[in-house]
Design an enzyme around this catalytic site. Sequence first.
Site, PDB file in Angstrom:
ATOM      1  N   TYR A  65       3.346  88.218  36.319  1.00 54.55           N
ATOM      2  CA  TYR A  65       3.818  87.232  37.301  1.00 54.55           C
ATOM      3  C   TYR A  65       2.724  86.246  37.707  1.00 54.55           C
ATOM      4  CZ  TYR A  65       8.401  89.178  37.467  1.00 54.55           C
ATOM      5  OH  TYR A  65       9.661  89.554  37.097  1.00 54.55           O
ATOM      6  N   ARG A  68       2.969  83.656  35.191  1.00 51.14           N
ATOM      7  CA  ARG A  68       4.144  82.798  35.441  1.00 51.14           C
ATOM      8  C   ARG A  68       3.900  81.866  36.623  1.00 51.14           C
ATOM      9  NH1 ARG A  68       9.688  85.559  35.593  1.00 51.14           N
ATOM     10  NH2 ARG A  68      10.381  83.438  35.166  1.00 51.14           N
ATOM     11  N   VAL A 102      13.629  80.994  39.583  1.00 48.31           N
ATOM     12  CA  VAL A 102      12.639  81.527  40.529  1.00 48.31           C
ATOM     13  C   VAL A 102      11.386  80.654  40.551  1.00 48.31           C
ATOM     14  CG1 VAL A 102      13.465  83.904  40.246  1.00 48.31           C
ATOM     15  CG2 VAL A 102      11.649  83.051  38.738  1.00 48.31           C
ATOM     16  N   ASP A 103      11.428  79.548  39.821  1.00 41.64           N
ATOM     17  CA  ASP A 103      10.202  78.753  39.614  1.00 41.64           C
ATOM     18  C   ASP A 103       9.848  77.820  40.774  1.00 41.64           C
ATOM     19  OD1 ASP A 103      11.975  76.517  39.304  1.00 41.64           O
ATOM     20  OD2 ASP A 103      12.134  76.929  37.158  1.00 41.64           O
ATOM     21  N   HIS A 118      17.840  84.726  42.823  1.00 43.10           N
ATOM     22  CA  HIS A 118      16.987  85.727  42.164  1.00 43.10           C
ATOM     23  C   HIS A 118      15.569  85.748  42.729  1.00 43.10           C
ATOM     24  CE1 HIS A 118      19.848  85.676  38.439  1.00 43.10           C
ATOM     25  NE2 HIS A 118      20.397  86.215  39.505  1.00 43.10           N
ATOM     26  N   THR A 192      23.345  77.049  32.654  1.00 45.10           N
ATOM     27  CA  THR A 192      23.328  78.505  32.807  1.00 45.10           C
ATOM     28  C   THR A 192      24.264  79.128  31.783  1.00 45.10           C
ATOM     29  OG1 THR A 192      23.756  80.332  34.329  1.00 45.10           O
ATOM     30  CG2 THR A 192      25.004  78.322  34.744  1.00 45.10           C
ATOM     31  N   SER A 193      23.830  80.248  31.222  1.00 44.56           N
ATOM     32  CA  SER A 193      24.547  80.810  30.071  1.00 44.56           C
ATOM     33  C   SER A 193      25.863  81.485  30.458  1.00 44.56           C
ATOM     34  CB  SER A 193      23.657  81.836  29.372  1.00 44.56           C
ATOM     35  OG  SER A 193      23.323  82.857  30.278  1.00 44.56           O
ATOM     36  N   ASN A 217      25.916  71.565  30.304  1.00 40.94           N
ATOM     37  CA  ASN A 217      25.110  72.541  29.567  1.00 40.94           C
ATOM     38  C   ASN A 217      24.766  71.996  28.182  1.00 40.94           C
ATOM     39  OD1 ASN A 217      24.365  75.354  30.444  1.00 40.94           O
ATOM     40  ND2 ASN A 217      24.863  75.758  28.318  1.00 40.94           N
TER      41      ASN A 217
HETATM   42  P1  NAD Z   1      19.655  81.585  30.093  1.00 42.26           P
HETATM   43  O1  NAD Z   1      18.299  81.478  29.524  1.00 42.26           O
HETATM   44  O2  NAD Z   1      20.461  82.767  29.817  1.00 42.26           O
HETATM   45  O3  NAD Z   1      20.547  80.334  29.685  1.00 42.26           O
HETATM   46  C1  NAD Z   1      20.130  79.049  29.864  1.00 42.26           C
HETATM   47  C2  NAD Z   1      21.287  78.097  29.495  1.00 42.26           C
HETATM   48  O4  NAD Z   1      20.794  76.779  29.660  1.00 42.26           O
HETATM   49  C3  NAD Z   1      21.787  78.243  28.062  1.00 42.26           C
HETATM   50  O5  NAD Z   1      23.209  78.248  28.070  1.00 42.26           O
HETATM   51  C4  NAD Z   1      21.254  76.980  27.364  1.00 42.26           C
HETATM   52  O6  NAD Z   1      22.143  76.482  26.403  1.00 42.26           O
HETATM   53  C5  NAD Z   1      21.156  76.009  28.523  1.00 42.26           C
HETATM   54  N1  NAD Z   1      20.113  75.001  28.398  1.00 42.26           N
HETATM   55  C6  NAD Z   1      18.880  75.108  27.859  1.00 42.26           C
HETATM   56  N2  NAD Z   1      18.192  73.960  28.015  1.00 42.26           N
HETATM   57  C7  NAD Z   1      19.031  73.094  28.663  1.00 42.26           C
HETATM   58  C8  NAD Z   1      18.906  71.764  29.122  1.00 42.26           C
HETATM   59  N3  NAD Z   1      17.786  71.068  28.971  1.00 42.26           N
HETATM   60  N4  NAD Z   1      19.971  71.201  29.734  1.00 42.26           N
HETATM   61  C9  NAD Z   1      21.127  71.879  29.918  1.00 42.26           C
HETATM   62  N5  NAD Z   1      21.300  73.157  29.503  1.00 42.26           N
HETATM   63  C10 NAD Z   1      20.253  73.766  28.895  1.00 42.26           C
HETATM   64  O7  NAD Z   1      19.431  81.402  31.634  1.00 42.26           O
HETATM   65  P2  NAD Z   1      20.263  81.898  32.827  1.00 42.26           P
HETATM   66  O8  NAD Z   1      21.698  81.932  32.476  1.00 42.26           O
HETATM   67  O9  NAD Z   1      19.838  81.079  33.934  1.00 42.26           O
HETATM   68  O10 NAD Z   1      19.832  83.428  33.079  1.00 42.26           O
HETATM   69  C11 NAD Z   1      18.606  83.999  32.793  1.00 42.26           C
HETATM   70  C12 NAD Z   1      17.912  84.610  34.013  1.00 42.26           C
HETATM   71  O11 NAD Z   1      16.513  84.588  33.801  1.00 42.26           O
HETATM   72  C13 NAD Z   1      18.123  83.818  35.267  1.00 42.26           C
HETATM   73  O12 NAD Z   1      18.911  84.579  36.078  1.00 42.26           O
HETATM   74  C14 NAD Z   1      16.760  83.576  35.902  1.00 42.26           C
HETATM   75  O13 NAD Z   1      16.590  84.356  37.068  1.00 42.26           O
HETATM   76  C15 NAD Z   1      15.775  84.063  34.903  1.00 42.26           C
HETATM   77  N6  NAD Z   1      14.885  82.964  34.419  1.00 42.26           N
HETATM   78  C16 NAD Z   1      14.431  82.002  35.277  1.00 42.26           C
HETATM   79  C17 NAD Z   1      13.641  80.943  34.805  1.00 42.26           C
HETATM   80  C18 NAD Z   1      13.154  79.893  35.778  1.00 42.26           C
HETATM   81  O14 NAD Z   1      12.992  80.178  36.961  1.00 42.26           O
HETATM   82  N7  NAD Z   1      12.907  78.665  35.318  1.00 42.26           N
HETATM   83  C19 NAD Z   1      13.318  80.870  33.463  1.00 42.26           C
HETATM   84  C20 NAD Z   1      13.773  81.895  32.606  1.00 42.26           C
HETATM   85  C21 NAD Z   1      14.568  82.928  33.089  1.00 42.26           C
END
Ligand code: NAD
Length: 246
Positions: A65, A68, A102-103, A118, A192-193, A217
Amino acid sequence: MAPPPARLRLDGETWLLVLTGAGVSAESGIPTFRAAGGLWESHPVEQVASPEGFAADPALVWRFYSERRRKARACEPNPGHRALVAIEERLGDRFLLATQNVDGLHGRAGSRRMVELHGNLFLSRCARCDRAPFPDEQEHDSVPRCEVCGTGLLRPHIVWFGEWLDPAHLQRIEAFMEEARSERFVFLAVATSGLVYPAAGLVSAARRAGGETWLVNAEPPENRLLFEHVVEGQSGRILPEFWTWA
Ligand code: NAD
């Protein structure tokens, strides 16, 4: 010629609930979870993002962390984060952002009416006592102890696998939808996925509350069919352009 992308019309009567996922920060240089093949910085997620992983090797979890924190601090909010701030400025209390990220980039961009479902990389709390989460920007080489109880280990204020979301956050979202349902209510999911619950279930809750549902997305996610309007593309490019104010 391809048809012009659909546009979301907003006005002073609209209530807007936005859900964001990891993709919204991808253009800021923070990789999504799935882009890393289910690994975080080459660690299996259970090792660095579960209570069991923390109990087994808290120093490894803190190194992870800390790294990160260092990387997130070096990144800047992108036009997608800023577009949501511009919308919030128009709608005021008729706007709520629920993020899975969480960033801290939404907050740094200026989002205020927000729940961080989260947690937040830049908050810590005691793993043992009930001290409230507090701001912590530090990178820890060794495991920090709680100065309040003197015995507990500090941990990042992140919801790990196998942990519950803060019920107060879910209640705030429910209360927002309850108020919104008697007027024009729009739910917008961004980057979000659609695989991580309970956030992935918000679209169905929004539909039950009579909401109009939108998705922005990069690629069609699992729950794409639940949305009435889908705009494919990168959120940093789409979000600034796809809404209009009537
Ligand atoms: P995910 O990684 O499962 O999915 C991300 C989604 O975003 C995908 O569907 C992808 O196609 C789409 N995507 C990627 N780049 C994009 C863009 N530039 N514009 C639009 N869409 C785009 O992420 P999630 O569903 O958020 O879940 C993963 C978990 O991991 C989250 O709950 C989160 O807590 C954690 N996480 C957080 C961060 C962060 O804080 N930045 C980064 C990685 C993971």
